[in-house]
Design an enzyme around this catalytic site. Structure first.
Site, short mmCIF file in Angstrom:
data_model
loop_
_atom_site.label_atom_id
_atom_site.label_comp_id
_atom_site.label_asym_id
_atom_site.label_seq_id
_atom_site.Cartn_x
_atom_site.Cartn_y
_atom_site.Cartn_z
CE LYS A 93 47.91 40.79 -14.14
NZ LYS A 93 49.18 41.51 -14.44
CE1 TYR A 147 40.29 29.48 -20.97
CE2 TYR A 147 39.59 27.18 -20.95
CZ TYR A 147 39.46 28.47 -21.43
OH TYR A 147 38.49 28.77 -22.36
CE LYS A 151 37.39 31.53 -19.94
NZ LYS A 151 36.86 32.77 -20.55
CB THR A 177 33.54 26.89 -30.92
OG1 THR A 177 32.61 26.81 -29.84
CG2 THR A 177 32.90 27.63 -32.08
#
Length: 329
Positions: A93, A147, A151, A177
């Site tokens: 969502k 996921y 994206k 990261t």
């Protein structure tokens, strides 16, 4: 007059560092987060500043911000496998409805918007290193698809708004990261290894450990995102560190860094876990004049010192601290 920027997911690891950067640059910063995975301790040092305000809000419902906005950074999304496998519907969502609402807000405010995408759009890649022209190898129905596909849809929707509405958009494809403010229990490689080392546990490597990752220190990542937002480039840009290392070798580095004598134990590789991850940053170099500056040894020492100094008492205290007077709902 100071520029005004909205940063979603502001209490998360990376977005909290972006809040710091834009405060430092003299912007008025509005942080927004529903705190599903974020921690207000990451931004508590900003609450006293007159040019920072925080909204406790879920961007999947609607988004309204009074007054002008010059820029939007959309970083609201679970980013670790533990989180997005635990809350898959919310992950989908925020990538779809949340992005739609923020693109609409950017259109209304005539603001430039940067979307935080991810190297996961490449899936388990068949091209190495990964460049922005590669379409990826993603399972839409696998456990990581909630996921990865969120994206990928986010990128498609962003480009549709750019092409159809002429909206000023930027897309950052962010590779692994790390740095201070990561959560020890978020399931990603670096905090998982450091957490195990601090607890005196053996380090868990999934598969045979020959899968690779490329780790970018947070200050380098923030600099790349900052330059991308202020650039004139609307296509996706990889932002990450191209220095590649196997997970097995990285576990050995952690053991050496922490001075522990743990062993490495091996467990079954999770489904759809990518075997290779290395960014081709040619585009970032050419378009942004950017490349990472901080070595893994330097960045990991800072990160380890952060976790080592984070005592159990401090963690417990931060979880129960009352921030209510600083929050707008």
């Amino acid at each position: 007059m100071a520029k005004r920027i909205l940063i979603t997911g502001a209490a998360g690891f990376l977005a909290s560092h972006l809040c710091d950067r834009f405060i430092k640059e003299g912007y008025e910063v509005i942080g927004m987060d529903n705190l599903i995975t974020g921690n207000l301790k990451n931004i508590e040092h900003l609450f006293k500043l007159p040019n920072f305000e925080f909204y406790h809000h879920d961007v999947t419902t609607f988004v309204h911000v009074p007054g002008k906005l010059d820029y939007i950074l959309h970083f609201a999304s679970p980013a670790s496998p533990i989180d997005y496998l635990k809350i898959p519907i919310q992950t989908l969502k925020v990538g779809s409805l949340g992005t739609l609402h923020l693109l609409g807000l950017a259109k209304e405010k005539k603001a430039r918007i940067l979307i935080a995408s991810t190297s996961e759009v490449y899936g388990d890649p068949q091209v190495h290193p990964q460049n922005e022209e590669y379409y990826g190898n993603v399972s839409s129905t696998g456990p990581r698809g909630v996921y990865d596909e969120a994206k990928r849809f986010q990128e498609s929707l962003t480009m549709a708004y750019h092409r159809f509405h002429g909206l000023e958009t930027r897309i950052a494809r962010i590779f692994n990261t790390y740095g201070p403010r990561m959560r020890l229990n978020d399931g990603r490689v670096i905090p998982a290894f450091i957490g195990q080392a601090l607890r005196g546990e053996d380090l868990t490597v999934f598969g045979d450990g020959n899968q690779t990752r490329s780790f970018c220190y947070v200050d380098d990542q923030v600099e790349g995102i900052y330059r991308l937002l202020l650039s004139d480039y609307s296509e996706p840009v990889n932002i990450g560190n191209p220095e590649e290392i196997t997970i097995k070798d990285f576990a050995e580095e952690i053991i050496k860094l922490t001075g522990t004598n743990q062993k490495i134990v091996y467990k079954e590789l999770p489904k759809d876990d990518p075997m290779q991850r290395q960014p081709d940053i040619t585009r970032a170099k050419q378009v942004l004049g950017w490349e990472p500056k901080i070595s893994r040894s330097e960045g990991m020492k800072i990160t380890y010192d952060y976790f080592k100094n984070l005592s159990k008492e401090e963690l417990k205290k931060s979880e129960h601290k009352d921030f209510s007077k600083h929050i707008r709902r």
